[in-house]
Design a protein around this motif. Structure first.
Motif, PDB file in Angstrom:
ATOM      1  N   ASP A 101     -31.333  -3.352  46.925  1.00 44.20           N
ATOM      2  CA  ASP A 101     -31.594  -3.621  45.511  1.00 44.20           C
ATOM      3  C   ASP A 101     -31.261  -5.073  45.161  1.00 44.20           C
ATOM      4  OD1 ASP A 101     -32.378  -1.045  45.241  1.00 44.20           O
ATOM      5  OD2 ASP A 101     -30.621  -0.360  44.139  1.00 44.20           O
ATOM      6  N   ALA A 102     -30.223  -5.613  45.805  1.00 45.48           N
ATOM      7  CA  ALA A 102     -29.888  -7.025  45.594  1.00 45.48           C
ATOM      8  C   ALA A 102     -30.997  -7.916  46.139  1.00 45.48           C
ATOM      9  CB  ALA A 102     -28.563  -7.353  46.276  1.00 45.48           C
ATOM     10  N   ALA A 103     -31.513  -7.579  47.328  1.00 47.97           N
ATOM     11  CA  ALA A 103     -32.620  -8.353  47.902  1.00 47.97           C
ATOM     12  C   ALA A 103     -33.826  -8.327  46.984  1.00 47.97           C
ATOM     13  CB  ALA A 103     -32.997  -7.777  49.276  1.00 47.97           C
ATOM     14  N   LEU A 104     -34.135  -7.150  46.432  1.00 50.06           N
ATOM     15  CA  LEU A 104     -35.269  -7.027  45.519  1.00 50.06           C
ATOM     16  C   LEU A 104     -35.087  -7.929  44.305  1.00 50.06           C
ATOM     17  CD1 LEU A 104     -37.931  -5.535  44.869  1.00 50.06           C
ATOM     18  CD2 LEU A 104     -36.558  -3.801  43.694  1.00 50.06           C
ATOM     19  N   GLY A 105     -33.868  -7.962  43.773  1.00 49.15           N
ATOM     20  CA  GLY A 105     -33.593  -8.807  42.613  1.00 49.15           C
ATOM     21  C   GLY A 105     -33.840 -10.274  42.892  1.00 49.15           C
ATOM     22  N   TYR A 106     -33.402 -10.732  44.060  1.00 50.22           N
ATOM     23  CA  TYR A 106     -33.578 -12.150  44.387  1.00 50.22           C
ATOM     24  C   TYR A 106     -35.018 -12.480  44.795  1.00 50.22           C
ATOM     25  CZ  TYR A 106     -28.600 -12.886  43.861  1.00 50.22           C
ATOM     26  OH  TYR A 106     -27.331 -12.989  43.321  1.00 50.22           O
ATOM     27  N   TYR A 107     -35.779 -11.472  45.260  1.00 49.05           N
ATOM     28  CA  TYR A 107     -37.212 -11.684  45.470  1.00 49.05           C
ATOM     29  C   TYR A 107     -37.919 -11.895  44.131  1.00 49.05           C
ATOM     30  CZ  TYR A 107     -37.841 -10.520  50.466  1.00 49.05           C
ATOM     31  OH  TYR A 107     -37.848 -10.540  51.841  1.00 49.05           O
ATOM     32  N   ILE A 108     -37.540 -11.101  43.141  1.00 48.58           N
ATOM     33  CA  ILE A 108     -38.188 -11.153  41.833  1.00 48.58           C
ATOM     34  C   ILE A 108     -37.787 -12.391  41.049  1.00 48.58           C
ATOM     35  CG2 ILE A 108     -38.347  -9.976  39.580  1.00 48.58           C
ATOM     36  CD1 ILE A 108     -38.063  -7.336  41.037  1.00 48.58           C
ATOM     37  N   ASN A 109     -36.571 -12.887  41.281  1.00 49.86           N
ATOM     38  CA  ASN A 109     -36.005 -13.925  40.423  1.00 49.86           C
ATOM     39  C   ASN A 109     -36.888 -15.154  40.201  1.00 49.86           C
ATOM     40  OD1 ASN A 109     -33.918 -16.515  40.306  1.00 49.86           O
ATOM     41  ND2 ASN A 109     -33.501 -14.848  38.884  1.00 49.86           N
ATOM     42  N   PRO A 110     -37.473 -15.782  41.254  1.00 49.74           N
ATOM     43  CA  PRO A 110     -38.323 -16.946  40.999  1.00 49.74           C
ATOM     44  C   PRO A 110     -39.518 -16.621  40.100  1.00 49.74           C
ATOM     45  CG  PRO A 110     -37.754 -16.809  43.317  1.00 49.74           C
ATOM     46  CD  PRO A 110     -37.330 -15.524  42.696  1.00 49.74           C
ATOM     47  N   ILE A 157     -29.301  -8.478  38.450  1.00 48.49           N
ATOM     48  CA  ILE A 157     -29.412  -9.646  39.324  1.00 48.49           C
ATOM     49  C   ILE A 157     -30.478 -10.602  38.773  1.00 48.49           C
ATOM     50  CG2 ILE A 157     -30.261 -10.428  41.592  1.00 48.49           C
ATOM     51  CD1 ILE A 157     -27.483  -9.438  41.886  1.00 48.49           C
ATOM     52  N   VAL A 158     -31.637 -10.047  38.429  1.00 50.53           N
ATOM     53  CA  VAL A 158     -32.757 -10.869  37.943  1.00 50.53           C
ATOM     54  C   VAL A 158     -32.389 -11.590  36.651  1.00 50.53           C
ATOM     55  CG1 VAL A 158     -35.109 -10.822  37.038  1.00 50.53           C
ATOM     56  CG2 VAL A 158     -34.531  -9.455  39.054  1.00 50.53           C
ATOM     57  N   PHE A 159     -31.909 -10.852  35.657  1.00 48.68           N
ATOM     58  CA  PHE A 159     -31.656 -11.438  34.348  1.00 48.68           C
ATOM     59  C   PHE A 159     -30.455 -12.377  34.354  1.00 48.68           C
ATOM     60  CE2 PHE A 159     -34.164  -7.713  32.921  1.00 48.68           C
ATOM     61  CZ  PHE A 159     -35.122  -8.392  32.171  1.00 48.68           C
ATOM     62  N   SER A 160     -29.395 -12.027  35.092  1.00 48.11           N
ATOM     63  CA  SER A 160     -28.214 -12.889  35.094  1.00 48.11           C
ATOM     64  C   SER A 160     -28.491 -14.203  35.812  1.00 48.11           C
ATOM     65  CB  SER A 160     -27.017 -12.170  35.732  1.00 48.11           C
ATOM     66  OG  SER A 160     -27.283 -11.831  37.078  1.00 48.11           O
ATOM     67  N   TRP A 161     -29.114 -14.145  37.006  1.00 49.01           N
ATOM     68  CA  TRP A 161     -29.372 -15.372  37.753  1.00 49.01           C
ATOM     69  C   TRP A 161     -30.477 -16.194  37.101  1.00 49.01           C
ATOM     70  CZ3 TRP A 161     -26.621 -18.114  40.856  1.00 49.01           C
ATOM     71  CH2 TRP A 161     -27.211 -19.106  41.638  1.00 49.01           C
ATOM     72  N   GLY A 162     -31.528 -15.513  36.607  1.00 48.89           N
ATOM     73  CA  GLY A 162     -32.611 -16.242  35.949  1.00 48.89           C
ATOM     74  C   GLY A 162     -32.141 -16.926  34.683  1.00 48.89           C
ATOM     75  N   SER A 163     -31.343 -16.217  33.871  1.00 49.62           N
ATOM     76  CA  SER A 163     -30.819 -16.807  32.636  1.00 49.62           C
ATOM     77  C   SER A 163     -29.825 -17.914  32.948  1.00 49.62           C
ATOM     78  CB  SER A 163     -30.146 -15.725  31.784  1.00 49.62           C
ATOM     79  OG  SER A 163     -31.065 -14.706  31.453  1.00 49.62           O
TER      80      SER A 163
END
Length: 296
Positions: A101-110, A157-163
């Protein structure tokens, strides 16, 4: 903005990506320690590493200026809160057997960053970029329908790192100084938590052995070192190179989750991950198009 890539840039950025990609092993070794306590140690021990680095680089004046500037301090409070959420979510996912799930979040992040650029900065998206955004959203829907609930860890992961990346753009301070400032802001909270847990008799540290203590203290190093390596590598690489190479991190996490941690890759994940990889391909193709056009 860099117009060319250098070997020095590849060396620094490659080292940072390698550390980030291998972090699941590190935090898995601490899965018997409460997540909040791991994060507290991560903050506490990051501070001396960050300050020593600034002293060696001769950048302590910038940090002092930032501390005395209310606007910069306020912005750093926001980024510090966001990075703490990201750290906490990541460590919790690794410790609880959800590295995939962490990997998925970092794939989506960009792709999420592209979406933020369109919605908050008014940037125009190309057809490929909209396609990437659509595929990423569809993948989240597939996972949600299958599980009957939102994939909270991935979305955090997506929202925290992206924000964090979005607000970090507006923080007028170098990345090394910014990280030290964020760590200093989080330090009182980490110390208060550790003092409270000690009074409650719930701290793992009280009975930790030498190896556990080495790993807990090392949390500061594995937190500070890759951020500073990345900051120096980014100066000597094209923006497009950094963006594409960054996908090596979730790829390493994904491979570790499947082949080492033996997490199940079945059900909705078999559908969702190829959708995300297709979105990643569209994202990279658009980067390469802009690179050929001389924009990155």
């Amino acid at each position: 903005m860099n117009n060319d890539d250098s070997l020095r840039g590849f060396a620094f950025a490659g080292a940072a990506f390698a550390i980030w990609g291998m972090l699941p092993f590190y935090f898995k070794a601490l899965d018997h320690v409460p997540t909040v306590e791991v994060i507290a140690h991560r903050v506490i021990w990051a501070v001396p590493f960050a300050l020593v680095a600034l002293i060696l680089l001769g950048r302590t004046d910038d940090l002092r200026t930032a501390i005395r500037t209310p606007r910069m301090l306020g912005m750093a409070l926001v980024t510090a809160a966001l990075i703490s959420i990201n750290w906490g979510t990541y460590v919790w996912l690794i410790q609880s057997g959800q590295a995939m799930d962490a990997a998925l979040g970092y794939y989506i992040n960009p792709i999420f960053n592209v979406f933020l650029g369109a919605t908050l900065l008014g940037e125009k998206l190309s057809a490929r970029q909209w396609g990437a955004v659509g595929l990423a959203m569809a993948a989240v829907v597939v996972l949600t329908v299958d599980a009957g609930a939102l994939p909270i860890g991935t979305l955090l992961i997506v929202f925290s790192w992206g924000s964090y990346a979005y607000f970090k753009r507006a923080l007028p301070i170098g990345p090394n100084q910014g990280f030290a400032l964020e760590a200093l802001i989080l330090l009182p909270f980490a110390l208060v938590y550790m003092a409270w847990a000690q009074l409650q008799g719930t701290t793992f540290s009280a009975q930790a052995g030498a190896l556990d203590w080495a790993l807990l203290v090392g949390c500061g190093l594995v937190t500070a070192a890759p951020l500073m390596l990345y900051a120096n590598g980014a100066k000597a690489l094209r923006l497009s190179t950094i963006a594409i190479a960054g996908y090596s991190i979730p790829t390493m996490i994904f491979l570790i989750s499947v082949f080492i941690f033996r997490e199940p890759f079945d059900g909705a994940r078999v559908i969702a991950f190829p959708m995300i990889w297709a979105a990643m391909a569209l994202y990279i193709l658009e980067i390469l198009r802009k690179r050929r056009a001389g924009l990155q």
